[in-house]
Scaffold this motif. Structure first.
Motif, PDB file in Angstrom:
ATOM      1  N   VAL A 226       0.850  -1.198   0.000  1.00 32.36           N
ATOM      2  CA  VAL A 226       0.000   0.000   0.000  1.00 32.36           C
ATOM      3  C   VAL A 226       0.883   1.245   0.000  1.00 32.36           C
ATOM      4  N   ARG A 227       0.593   2.157  -0.899  1.00 30.11           N
ATOM      5  CA  ARG A 227       1.347   3.424  -0.919  1.00 30.11           C
ATOM      6  C   ARG A 227       0.371   4.535  -0.540  1.00 30.11           C
ATOM      7  N   LEU A 228       0.517   5.034   0.658  1.00 29.83           N
ATOM      8  CA  LEU A 228      -0.446   6.013   1.171  1.00 29.83           C
ATOM      9  C   LEU A 228      -0.212   7.405   0.609  1.00 29.83           C
ATOM     10  N   TYR A 229       1.055   7.741   0.369  1.00 30.98           N
ATOM     11  CA  TYR A 229       1.343   9.134  -0.012  1.00 30.98           C
ATOM     12  C   TYR A 229       2.160   9.246  -1.304  1.00 30.98           C
ATOM     13  N   ASN A 230       2.576   8.115  -1.863  1.00 27.98           N
ATOM     14  CA  ASN A 230       3.566   8.128  -2.957  1.00 27.98           C
ATOM     15  C   ASN A 230       4.814   8.912  -2.567  1.00 27.98           C
ATOM     16  N   GLY A 231       5.291   8.655  -1.370  1.00 23.95           N
ATOM     17  CA  GLY A 231       6.501   9.314  -0.884  1.00 23.95           C
ATOM     18  C   GLY A 231       6.338   9.726   0.561  1.00 23.95           C
ATOM     19  N   LEU A 232       6.862  10.896   0.897  1.00 28.26           N
ATOM     20  CA  LEU A 232       6.696  11.433   2.257  1.00 28.26           C
ATOM     21  C   LEU A 232       5.311  12.044   2.410  1.00 28.26           C
ATOM     22  N   SER A 233       4.753  11.976   3.607  1.00 22.70           N
ATOM     23  CA  SER A 233       3.535  12.738   3.917  1.00 22.70           C
ATOM     24  C   SER A 233       3.946  14.186   4.219  1.00 22.70           C
ATOM     25  N   GLU A 234       2.968  15.037   4.364  1.00 15.16           N
ATOM     26  CA  GLU A 234       3.280  16.426   4.763  1.00 15.16           C
ATOM     27  C   GLU A 234       3.976  16.446   6.124  1.00 15.16           C
ATOM     28  N   GLY A 247      19.690  17.771  14.664  1.00 17.57           N
ATOM     29  CA  GLY A 247      20.911  16.971  14.564  1.00 17.57           C
ATOM     30  C   GLY A 247      20.691  15.478  14.690  1.00 17.57           C
ATOM     31  N   ILE A 248      19.708  14.965  13.966  1.00 15.63           N
ATOM     32  CA  ILE A 248      19.516  13.510  13.870  1.00 15.63           C
ATOM     33  C   ILE A 248      19.681  13.118  12.403  1.00 15.63           C
ATOM     34  N   MET A 249      20.519  12.126  12.138  1.00 14.70           N
ATOM     35  CA  MET A 249      20.719  11.695  10.755  1.00 14.70           C
ATOM     36  C   MET A 249      19.432  11.079  10.189  1.00 14.70           C
ATOM     37  N   VAL A 250      19.160  11.427   8.929  1.00 15.99           N
ATOM     38  CA  VAL A 250      17.997  10.867   8.227  1.00 15.99           C
ATOM     39  C   VAL A 250      18.432   9.526   7.621  1.00 15.99           C
ATOM     40  N   ASP A 251      17.793   8.442   8.081  1.00 20.02           N
ATOM     41  CA  ASP A 251      18.140   7.107   7.580  1.00 20.02           C
ATOM     42  C   ASP A 251      17.077   6.657   6.584  1.00 20.02           C
ATOM     43  N   LEU A 252      17.524   6.375   5.340  1.00 16.10           N
ATOM     44  CA  LEU A 252      16.577   6.033   4.275  1.00 16.10           C
ATOM     45  C   LEU A 252      16.564   4.543   3.938  1.00 16.10           C
ATOM     46  N   SER A 253      17.117   3.699   4.810  1.00 18.52           N
ATOM     47  CA  SER A 253      16.866   2.265   4.644  1.00 18.52           C
ATOM     48  C   SER A 253      15.372   2.040   4.900  1.00 18.52           C
ATOM     49  N   HIS A 254      14.811   1.025   4.269  1.00 18.13           N
ATOM     50  CA  HIS A 254      13.413   0.602   4.451  1.00 18.13           C
ATOM     51  C   HIS A 254      12.386   1.449   3.707  1.00 18.13           C
ATOM     52  N   VAL A 255      12.682   2.686   3.361  1.00 14.24           N
ATOM     53  CA  VAL A 255      11.629   3.511   2.745  1.00 14.24           C
ATOM     54  C   VAL A 255      11.434   3.139   1.280  1.00 14.24           C
ATOM     55  N   SER A 256      10.312   3.550   0.705  1.00 12.83           N
ATOM     56  CA  SER A 256      10.060   3.345  -0.724  1.00 12.83           C
ATOM     57  C   SER A 256      10.947   4.288  -1.534  1.00 12.83           C
ATOM     58  N   ASP A 257      11.069   3.992  -2.823  1.00 15.66           N
ATOM     59  CA  ASP A 257      11.888   4.857  -3.680  1.00 15.66           C
ATOM     60  C   ASP A 257      11.371   6.297  -3.671  1.00 15.66           C
ATOM     61  N   ASP A 258      10.063   6.459  -3.687  1.00 18.61           N
ATOM     62  CA  ASP A 258       9.507   7.821  -3.707  1.00 18.61           C
ATOM     63  C   ASP A 258       9.785   8.572  -2.401  1.00 18.61           C
ATOM     64  N   THR A 259       9.673   7.849  -1.287  1.00 18.18           N
ATOM     65  CA  THR A 259      10.002   8.475   0.003  1.00 18.18           C
ATOM     66  C   THR A 259      11.470   8.889   0.010  1.00 18.18           C
ATOM     67  N   PHE A 260      12.303   8.000  -0.531  1.00 11.66           N
ATOM     68  CA  PHE A 260      13.745   8.255  -0.606  1.00 11.66           C
ATOM     69  C   PHE A 260      14.004   9.570  -1.345  1.00 11.66           C
ATOM     70  N   LYS A 261      13.400   9.688  -2.513  1.00  9.78           N
ATOM     71  CA  LYS A 261      13.638  10.884  -3.344  1.00  9.78           C
ATOM     72  C   LYS A 261      13.083  12.138  -2.672  1.00  9.78           C
ATOM     73  N   ASP A 262      11.897  12.020  -2.075  1.00  9.80           N
ATOM     74  CA  ASP A 262      11.306  13.184  -1.386  1.00  9.80           C
ATOM     75  C   ASP A 262      12.224  13.659  -0.253  1.00  9.80           C
ATOM     76  N   ALA A 263      12.748  12.711   0.510  1.00 16.55           N
ATOM     77  CA  ALA A 263      13.602  13.091   1.651  1.00 16.55           C
ATOM     78  C   ALA A 263      14.887  13.751   1.155  1.00 16.55           C
TER      79      ALA A 263
END
Ligand SMILES: [Zn+2]
Length: 444
Positions: A226-234, A247-263
């Motif tokens: 299920v893709r709720l937002y096609n990436g990051l939500s607001e 000062g927290i590192m953004v970790d993009l393991s596990h996310v969808s490709d679209d979430t990855f690109k949005d972040a």
């Protein structure tokens, strides 16, 4: 410069490097070492290039690899010890699972970390996606796993220490202690309150994996159909900005490709993938990173830390393990056995060896090679997923005592000591420090 002065540090000094080789190797390679010592006035890189590790025998190379593993800080982006402790009974009151001594199960404990030269395994504060149904429960679990990790450091102060920055890791390394930096696997623990980002930074969390196996309030997950937002939500966009700010590192393991690109489009600082491998070797497995994403991450200055799990590194093994599991479940039922029976264990390991052999340490090196060839050596690190991927680990990388096998394989492939140091810690330190520095700049 907040990091150690690399040029003058012991680990970078060509003379010390020469001396640290075993006596046997020193005699054999006396000329090389002498040349290296003479070249001290030149750059360390030139000296490093003059040592040709590829001409050593496998046994000699392993000795050199062990030396490097112990002289170099090794950071591992993802070790699932806290959840193993929760399941295994390390509670706030008592220690049933004691990882200060050798443990028969699992992939991590202090003695084995020391053998392998592991200095800073990021402790995964793992929140199962199933808890997302029950508001409040994800944050409660994160709080308890953080307490448990702190308790581990307090209980065994000679072995372990908390670490909140690269310089903390360096201090602990000098003292011979294993650092316990913390990363939170699943932003669900933020619940629906943006103030929890700052709260968890204060509690010591230094990266947050935006999602785990299911979409959450922040964004879509690679494992979720299920893709709720096609990436990051607001809300997710605000979370990434707030993670940058505090000062927290953004970790993009596990996310969808679209979430990855949005972040990547939002973040002001480099990101990490704490435990992801290369999708080229596992086509259609979105949990690993495509070449496009690897290139985008390199442009951002980030680092991807290679997951060692068999199903992450080898698609043939991944396909075979599904079938093998099915066979073993049937066998167990037909013979009235349970998973813990020694007869079943023996049968299972024999069956797996014959029908679905584990990938090897060379396969992990293939992933590192791919990133290096695609975008360069500055964007790759180690994120084993030890204590999280169980039985699937490759031959030669079964637990934290075995990093030298991987280093030896890289030496065999012509990697320089400087390149290996980048993989082991310098790349992730660069990102971590940039994130800390940015947060400090935002306070002014
Ligand atoms: Zn994971």
């Amino acid at each position: 410069m907040p990091l150690m002065d690399y040029f003058t540090s012991k680990k970078e000094n060509p003379i010390i490097l020469g001396i640290s080789l075993t006596h046997q190797l020193m005699r054999k390679y006396f000329n090389t070492v002498l040349l290296a010592a003479l070249a001290v006035a030149c750059s360390p890189k030139e000296q490093d290039a003059s040592i040709d590790y590829t001409t050593l025998s496998d046994a000699e190379r392993l000795e050199v690899a062990k030396e490097i593993a112990h002289e170099t800080i090794i950071v591992d982006g993802h070790v699932d010890l806290p959840y193993r402790m929760k399941v295994g009974g390390f509670t706030l009151q008592r220690e049933v699972l004691d990882v200060s001594v050798r443990t028969p199960d699992g992939n991590f404990d202090f003695p084995r970390a020391k053998e392998g030269g592991l200095d800073a395994p990021f402790m995964s504060i793992y929140i199962p996606a199933g808890l997302q149904q029950t508001p409040g429960s994800s944050k409660a679990l994160a709080d308890s796993l953080i307490l448990m990790t702190e308790r581990l450091a307090e209980t065994f102060p000679d072995q372990f220490a908390m670490a909140y920055s690269p310089s903390d890791v360096e201090t602990n390394f000098t003292a011979g202690k294993v650092s316990l930096p913390m990363g939170m696997e699943n932003g669900s623990a933020l619940e629906d309150d943006i103030n929890n980002v700052a709260y968890f930074q204060e509690r010591g969390i230094r990266y947050i994996t935006l999602t785990h196996g299911k979409a959450n309030l922040i964004g879509d997950s690679s494992y979720d159909t299920v893709r709720l937002y096609n990436g990051l939500s607001e809300y997710g966009e605000k979370v990434v900005a707030e993670m940058n700010r505090v000062g927290i590192m953004v970790d993009l393991s596990h996310v969808s490709d679209d979430t990855f690109k949005d972040a990547l489009a939002i973040t002001k600082v480099p990101v990490i993938a704490s435990h992801s491998s290369v999708r080229k070797f596992t086509p259609d497995f979105e949990r690993n990173m495509s070449d496009e994403l690897i290139q985008a991450m390199a442009k951002n200055g980030g680092v991807m830390m290679i997951n060692f799990g068999g199903t992450f590194i080898d698609s043939a093994y991944a396909a075979g393990s599904g079938k093998a599991r099915e066979h073993l479940v049937n066998y167990m039922a037909e013979n009235n056995m349970s998973r813990g029976d020694s007869a079943f264990k023996a049968y299972a390991s024999e069956y797996m060896a014959a029908n679905n052999p584990f990938p090897t340490v060379q396969r992990v090196a293939d992933h590192i090679d791919h990133v290096k060839n695609l975008v360069g050596i500055d964007y790759v690190g180690l994120g084993s997923d030890f204590d999280g991927v169980g039985d699937s680990l490759p031959t030669g990388l079964k637990d934290v005592s075995m990093y030298p096998n991987l280093i030896a394989e890289l030496l065999k492939r012509g990697y320089s000591r400087e390149e290996i140091e980048k993989i082991c810690y310098k790349n992730v330190f660069r990102v971590w420090q940039a994130v800390e520095d940015y947060a400090v700049s935002q306070k002014g």
